[in-house]
Design an enzyme around this catalytic site. Structure first.
Site, short mmCIF file in Angstrom:
data_model
loop_
_atom_site.label_atom_id
_atom_site.label_comp_id
_atom_site.label_asym_id
_atom_site.label_seq_id
_atom_site.Cartn_x
_atom_site.Cartn_y
_atom_site.Cartn_z
N SER A 144 7.19 13.99 -65.52
CA SER A 144 6.05 12.76 -65.43
C SER A 144 4.56 12.78 -65.91
O SER A 144 3.75 13.69 -65.26
CB SER A 144 6.89 12.24 -64.94
N TYR A 158 8.09 10.35 -55.72
CA TYR A 158 8.59 10.50 -57.59
C TYR A 158 7.05 11.17 -58.22
O TYR A 158 7.86 12.62 -59.01
CB TYR A 158 8.96 9.82 -57.96
#
Ligand code: NAP
Length: 250
Positions: A144, A158
Site C-alpha cells: 500500500s 497498518y
C-alpha cells in the site's frame, strides 16, 4: 510452468478483480476467503463457467498457521502444484489515532497482513522453488502507499504492516532469485472497495481523500489487477524485487 494461481482474499475487491483477470488469461485459480462463503463460491462458479478454467474457493483464515496449511493442501489436491501467488488478504482495523487504538485490532492487522502473508509465501516458495523440485514461479505481494505515507490519525499500524511487506518483498526476491521465483509488490493508492467502510469503519473516507489524489479520482480494483497480472506474467521476466505504485500519482 503450470498456470495455477492462488489469490488470498479473493472473494471481494482487488483479489476478486485479479481472479477475474487471471481466469480470463488462462490460469486455473484458487481464491481464498475468511468468512464470505457465498460471495467466494459464487465468484468461483461464475468465473469457471465464463472462462472454462478450473476455479475453486477455499475457506482459510490467513492469521492461522493451520488454516494456511489446510489451504495449500486443498490447492495441491484440487488444482496441482502452485506456480503463481497473489498475497492479497489484508485488513486495516478500525481507524483511530494510535493512542486510542485497541491492542487486539493492531495485533489482528499484523497477524493477517504481515505474519500471514509471510507464512503464505513460505508455503508457496516450497512449491515453486527449483531447489524444492518446483518449476519456478512468481509472487506478487499487495502492499500500500500507506507504507510511505504512514497514515497518521488513521492506522499507523497498518502503514507499518505494509512497510514490512515492502522489506519482505525485497528480501524474498533476492533469496529466491536463483530459484526461478520472482517476487514483486504492487502498492495501491485509494481503490474503490469495501475495505474503507467495512475494515476502517470510516464510510466517508474515500470522498474525503479523493481531492488529494493528483488524478482526482479513486482507482478501480481492475486497475490494480492489470499490474498484478503483468508482474505475474513472463512479460515481467527480468523484474524482481520491484514495488510498483498504482495510485493515480499519490
Ligand atoms: P476488501 O475489499 O476488504 O477484501 C478483503 C479480502 O481479504 C476479502 O476477500 C476477505 O475475505 C479477505 N480477508 C480478510 N482477512 C482475511 C483473513 N484473515 N484470512 C483470509 N482472508 C481474509 O479489501 P481490498 O480493498 O480488496 O484490499 C485487498 C488488499 O489491498 C489488502 O491487502 C489491502 O491492504 C490492500 N490495499 C487496498 C487499498 C484500497 O484502497 N482498497 C489500498 C492499498 C492497499 P472475506 O470476504 O471472507 O471477508
Amino acid at each position: 510452468m503450470s498456470r495455477i494461481v492462488l489469490i488470498t482474499g479473493g472473494s471481494r475487491g482487488i483479489g476478486a478483480a485479479t481472479a477475474r483477470l487471471a481466469a480470463a488469461r488462462g490460469h486455473d485459480v484458487a481464491i481464498s476467503y475468511r468468512s464470505e462463503q457465498a460471495l467466494a463460491e459464487g465468484l468461483a462458479e461464475s468465473l469457471a463457467a465464463e472462462t472454462g478454467q478450473r476455479v475453486i474457493a477455499v475457506q482459510a483464515d490467513t492469521a492461522s498457521v493451520a488454516g494456511i496449511e489446510r489451504m495449500f493442501a486443498e490447492v495441491d489436491t484440487r488444482l496441482g502444484r502452485l506456480s503463481h501467488l497473489v498475497n492479497n488478504a489484508g485488513v486495516t482495523g478500525r481507524s483511530s489515532r494510535l493512542d486510542a487504538a485497541d491492542p487486539a485490532v493492531i495485533r489482528d492487522c499484523i497477524d493477517i497482513n504481515v505474519t500471514g502473508a509471510i507464512l503464505v509465501a513460505r508455503e508457496a516458495a516450497r512449491r515453486m522453488a527449483t531447489r524444492h523440485g518446483g518449476a519456478g514461479g512468481s509472487i506478487v505481494n499487495i502492499s500500500s502507499v500507506a507504507a510511505r505515507i504512514g497514515s497518521p490519525g488513521e492506522y499507523v499500524w497498518y502503514a507499518a504492516s505494509k512497510g514490512a511487506i515492502d522489506a519482505f518483498t525485497l528480501g524474498l526476491a533476492r533469496e529466491l532469485a536463483t530459484d526461478g521465483v520472482r517476487v514483486n509488490a504492487v502498492s495501491p493508492g485509494l481503490i474503490a472497495t469495501d475495505i474503507h467502510a467495512r475494515s476502517t469503519g470510516d464510510a466517508d473516507r474515500v470522498e474525503r481523500i479523493r481531492p488529494n489524489i493528483p488524478m482526482q479520482r479513486v482507482g478501480l480494483p481492475a486497475e490494480i489487477a492489470e499490474t498484478v497480472m503483468f508482474l505475474l506474467s513472463d512479460a515481467a521476466s527480468y523484474t524482481t524485487g520491484a514495488i510498483v505504485d498504482v495510485s493515480g500519482g499519490r
